[in-house]
Design a protein around this motif. Sequence first.
Motif, PDB file in Angstrom:
ATOM      1  N   PHE A   1       0.840  -1.196   0.000  1.00 45.42           N
ATOM      2  CA  PHE A   1       0.000   0.000   0.000  1.00 45.42           C
ATOM      3  C   PHE A   1       0.879   1.251   0.000  1.00 45.42           C
ATOM      4  O   PHE A   1       1.895   1.305   0.697  1.00 45.42           O
ATOM      5  N   ALA A   2       0.456   2.244  -0.756  1.00 42.58           N
ATOM      6  CA  ALA A   2       0.983   3.587  -0.542  1.00 42.58           C
ATOM      7  C   ALA A   2       0.447   4.083   0.789  1.00 42.58           C
ATOM      8  O   ALA A   2      -0.668   3.736   1.203  1.00 42.58           O
ATOM      9  N   CYS A   3       1.228   4.917   1.472  1.00 43.53           N
ATOM     10  CA  CYS A   3       0.791   5.364   2.784  1.00 43.53           C
ATOM     11  C   CYS A   3       1.527   6.637   3.168  1.00 43.53           C
ATOM     12  O   CYS A   3       2.468   7.071   2.494  1.00 43.53           O
ATOM     13  N   TYR A   4       1.072   7.230   4.257  1.00 39.86           N
ATOM     14  CA  TYR A   4       1.880   8.220   4.951  1.00 39.86           C
ATOM     15  C   TYR A   4       1.728   7.981   6.439  1.00 39.86           C
ATOM     16  O   TYR A   4       0.737   7.419   6.916  1.00 39.86           O
ATOM     17  N   TRP A   5       2.755   8.380   7.153  1.00 37.61           N
ATOM     18  CA  TRP A   5       2.734   8.304   8.605  1.00 37.61           C
ATOM     19  C   TRP A   5       2.564   9.709   9.174  1.00 37.61           C
ATOM     20  O   TRP A   5       3.215  10.652   8.720  1.00 37.61           O
ATOM     21  N   LYS A   6       1.681   9.863  10.128  1.00 34.03           N
ATOM     22  CA  LYS A   6       1.568  11.113  10.867  1.00 34.03           C
ATOM     23  C   LYS A   6       1.969  10.826  12.299  1.00 34.03           C
ATOM     24  O   LYS A   6       1.319  10.044  13.001  1.00 34.03           O
ATOM     25  N   ASN A   7       3.075  11.426  12.705  1.00 34.50           N
ATOM     26  CA  ASN A   7       3.608  11.209  14.054  1.00 34.50           C
ATOM     27  C   ASN A   7       3.760   9.719  14.365  1.00 34.50           C
ATOM     28  O   ASN A   7       3.464   9.263  15.466  1.00 34.50           O
ATOM     29  N   GLY A   8       4.200   8.975  13.367  1.00 28.75           N
ATOM     30  CA  GLY A   8       4.489   7.560  13.552  1.00 28.75           C
ATOM     31  C   GLY A   8       3.319   6.628  13.332  1.00 28.75           C
ATOM     32  O   GLY A   8       3.504   5.402  13.330  1.00 28.75           O
ATOM     33  N   ILE A   9       2.101   7.151  13.146  1.00 27.30           N
ATOM     34  CA  ILE A   9       0.916   6.324  12.928  1.00 27.30           C
ATOM     35  C   ILE A   9       0.644   6.217  11.433  1.00 27.30           C
ATOM     36  O   ILE A   9       0.493   7.226  10.743  1.00 27.30           O
TER      37      ILE A   9
END
Length: 360
Positions: free
Chosen positions: A204-212
């Motif tokens: 999956f493409a993704c992004y992490w916000k503050n490690g989540i």
Amino acid sequence: MKAYSCLMVIALLAACLWSCKKDSSPKNTGTNGTTGTTGATGTGSTTDTTKTTLKTDVYYVGFLNKNQTTGGNRAELWKNGVLTSLSNIISSASNIWVSKGNTYVCGYEGIAVSTHAVYWKNFNYSTPLTDGSEYRSIANDITVQDSDVLCVGDVIDHTGYKAVFWRNQKMTVLTNNGDASRILVKGSDIYIAGAYTDAKGNSFACYWKNGIVHKLSARAQATGIAIDDNSNIYVCGTQNNSPIYWKNDVMTALPKTTKLAFANAITTKGDDVYIVGSGEDDPYWGYNHAYCWKNGIPQDFSGGSEADDITIVGTHIFIAGSHAAGLNKYGRLWEDTLIAYLDPYGLTSVFNGLYIDQHY
């Protein structure tokens, strides 16, 4: 960083560790020597440094191949067209950040038969981000939060392939079987774009916000992230060899004229969204078309074969990448679609990252 399954991610990123990698949090908005053309806002030549109507310092980083026969890439930084070598061993620079007069560049250096993630501050000796026990590693992006130096990248060690985040050289693993491409600081929040593979083997493409982790689309890779003044989150990437972007998780395909195309970096200006990327018709010959999309519509700019990073300052758009001549590449910088700078050294070079410091 165009990988859309676990195996492709690993294969491509491992290959990138031997050459260069790129890649984007937008700068200041949160991204051979042939003679260049002259336009209203930019002048390029084999000898002139970058000239612009803006009162700025223009930085771009990448590598210069100083030994064409042995593949001797060296990490380099260009400031207003003036070249500074960052390393005297095999190396490449991925991206750059400037804060309070200090210059930070991330990338890798080659040690023995491997590559190891490093960063340079103010052109000095490299600072290692790992202990050297891994098989390979690379730092793909860098920024500064207060006085902390933040980097993201990829590590391959005896346990496998993983996306990582460094704060002042202390490493945190974001996920196994994934990669981290770009980092963006917005207020006190830290956003990282990349990809991961779940326990079932789905990528999956993704992004992490503050490690989540925040999951986007399947069989895709995220390569850039931006947040506009209205807190909309934009992520660019690639799915099935085609460029895409997400606005608040809603995916939109970008038009392409080549068989394969990849979105490499994204930034915003007001309500406008700008994405740059690269395309190719024949993988053997490599990239042959540079893309710049504004609000999903391709914008033409002269020449070039690869666009890797984009920054907007005022009304001026800067794009860093390279121009292909046969099997060789030569660094190129565009300002407002005009060639502002061409690497004049007659050696293979690539501009991976870009930063415009408007400090006057």
